[in-house]
Design a protein around this motif. Structure first.
Motif, PDB file in Angstrom:
ATOM      1  N   THR A 470       0.845  -1.192   0.000  1.00 19.34           N
ATOM      2  CA  THR A 470       0.000   0.000   0.000  1.00 19.34           C
ATOM      3  C   THR A 470       0.880   1.241   0.000  1.00 19.34           C
ATOM      4  N   ALA A 472       0.940   4.973   1.093  1.00 15.71           N
ATOM      5  CA  ALA A 472       0.184   5.774   2.055  1.00 15.71           C
ATOM      6  C   ALA A 472       0.763   7.172   2.149  1.00 15.71           C
ATOM      7  N   PRO A 477      -4.496   5.891   2.352  1.00 20.46           N
ATOM      8  CA  PRO A 477      -3.838   5.176   1.258  1.00 20.46           C
ATOM      9  C   PRO A 477      -4.027   5.955  -0.047  1.00 20.46           C
TER      10      PRO A 477
END
Length: 535
Positions: A470, A472, A477
């Motif tokens: 992910t 972020a 996110p």
């Protein structure tokens, strides 16, 4: 090389060689001394067997004399026989006392082990048995006089004895065939030839041999006398039930071999033999015994004392049966099981732990078979090689050879430690502590500890099969997390969106392990998460 100057280093090396040579000589000496202990024990056993046989001869004479009506002449011969027995007991008792006094003089025995404290010492032996040089004041000189007086007294008891028995049995070197022409020994007297430069264990064996000589003298004298009151014993030069074993100590699983025979010169007798350990094969009057030695009650030293009994039956000249019995002690030694493996101290659960199980004491007779509690055992290609697959916290491995249980080895079982997860960008590991620019590809690897890879390499093969990445920014996110099912993934799309201060959050979802059979299973690693700062 004499006369050359040596450096301190050369002198040190020379001294080391001398010390090493002395140590090697000491090892050889210990092995030889142990043989003397076995010889001494064997000779002591022979004395007891001979004297027991002589006692039976004397008892048979008493019965024969009584059966013949206690004739005065027979009673006279019986009295001579009893005198022979009495003089023999006195002479052997004197030698036994001298043995005990010599042991005490040289330091005695260790109260815990019973072993001689100074079994290798010969200076104290020479001082006690020979005396100071040239003095001839040692105990051996009185022993020589007593032995010869014993022989003379027995020989003079009857005319027939005088014709068949020597009056001197303790001889000088010059009177002995093996020494009289030897320039190194022919000038030595009885004390010097027997106790000169002789360690304690050898001196004890020599005195035991003197006891056997006295016992043989007794046996011969009783045989001669007994013939005068009727043939109460079979006419042999010597009658003894004897046992000769290849070794008194045998390893469990090996073959114990012994020869049981009647020591007789007559070829007219066909003895019947039996034993408590199985059939006896009789060839030319000699019995051969073989049986598998086994043990189940070893002491703290790994030994178990056992005995077997034998019987030899013959027909006497009067037509009746006479049976001689013998009992032999032997020691079953527990063989040492040697385990060779990178994981000898413990095994790993559900893994193929490779072991080499050897029993050196069995040599070429080693015919191994294995069974285990709480584990599967797979036979390897070579003798003694196995693979153990544990399924519980403890494994008991039973080792047998030729169907005989050798012993049981116990192993604790450990769980495989979790593999380490490392994240790479190309060939370099991500610096998770410092961070850096956003990479364009990532690789997740699961690696077992180095010790596990060395011990069970076929069970230490891991692969990351599911993970999530992910991008972020702050608490939010950026875009949709990337779900990955291969070890390496292209993350160019994240690299194009990333800004300084963003983070890559990497979560490992699943790791699989391939075992030694080529089968895969989930590795329990939890859900480790890694954070990489982009700057």
């Amino acid at each position: 090389m004499a006369g050359l100057k040596e450096t301190p280093r050369q002198r040190m090396i020379g001294l080391m060689y001398l010390v090493l040579t002395a140590l090697l000589a000491l090892q050889v000496s210990n092995a030889v001394l142990e043989k003397f202990i076995f010889i001494d024990e064997s000779l002591q056993h022979s004395v007891h067997v001979s004297r027991d046989a002589s006692s039976k001869v004397l008892e048979a004479m008493k019965k024969k004399v009584a059966d013949e009506g206690n004739d005065a002449r027979d009673l006279a011969y019986l009295k001579k026989a009893e005198s022979v027995k009495e003089e023999t007991s006195k002479m052997i008792g004197e030698i036994e006392k001298l043995r005990a006094d010599l042991i005490e003089f040289t330091g005695g025995r260790d109260p815990k082990t019973g072993e001689l404290k100074n079994g290798k010492d010969y200076d104290m032996v020479m001082n006690y048995m020979i005396g100071p040089e040239g003095s001839k004041s040692g105990k051996a000189y009185q022993l020589q006089a007593d032995l010869n007086n014993f022989a003379k007294k027995i020989a003079e008891m009857d005319t027939a004895l005088g014709k068949q028995l020597q009056t001197r049995i303790a001889l000088e070197a010059s009177e002995m065939e093996q020494y009289k022409n030897n320039p190194d020994h022919k000038g030595k007297d009885f004390a010097q030839i027997n106790f000169g430069n002789t360690p304690l264990v050898a001196a004890l064996a020599i005195m035991s041999e003197m006891e056997t000589q006295v016992a043989r003298y007794e046996a011969k004298a009783l045989e001669v006398i007994s013939q005068k009151v009727g043939q109460v014993v079979v006419k042999f030069d010597r009658i003894e039930a004897k046992v000769s074993a290849e070794s008194k100590i045998v390893a469990a699983g090996t073959t114990y071999k012994a020869t049981m025979y009647l020591a007789a010169s007559s070829s007219q007798i066909t003895p019947r033999m039996s034993s408590s350990v199985g059939a006896v094969k009789v060839e030319n009057g000699v019995g051969h015994i073989e049986f598998k030695a086994s043990g189940n009650n070893y002491d703290k030293d790994g030994n178990e004392k056992k005995t077997w009994q034998g019987a030899i039956t013959i027909k006497t000249t009067r037509g009746n049966d006479t049976t001689f019995k013998v009992e032999q002690e032997y020691i079953v030694a527990k063989p040492v099981i040697q385990i060779q493996s990178a994981t000898v101290k413990s095994l790993y659960l559900n893994c193929g732990n490779e072991l080499s199980v050897q029993v050196p004491a069995l040599g070429a007779n080693y015919d191994p078979s294995f069974s285990a509690v709480n584990a599967e055992v797979i036979k390897g290609a070579k003798k003694g090689d196995i693979i153990i697959v544990p399924n519980a916290a403890k494994v008991d491995l039973q080792v047998s050879s030729g169907g005989t249980l050798i012993g049981t080895e116990h192993f604790p079982v450990r769980l495989l430690p979790k593999p380490d997860i490392e994240i790479f960008s190309g060939t370099r590991a991500l610096d998770l502590k410092v961070g850096g620019p956003c990479p364009r590809s990532l690789t997740a690897k699961a690696l077992a500890e180095q010790s596990i890879r060395d011990a069970i390499p076929k069970d230490a093969r891991y692969k990351v099969t599911a993970w999530e990445i992910t991008l972020a920014r702050g608490r939010r996110p950026i875009g949709t997390p990337m779900k990955v099912t291969s070890e390496t993934v292209d993350i160019t799309q994240f690299a194009s969106q990333a800004q300084p201060g963003d983070r890559l959050i990497i979560e490992i979802k699943n790791v699989k392990r391939m075992n030694f059979r080529g089968q895969t299973e989930d590795a329990k690693i939890g859900s480790p998460i890694f954070t990489y700062s982009i700057n």
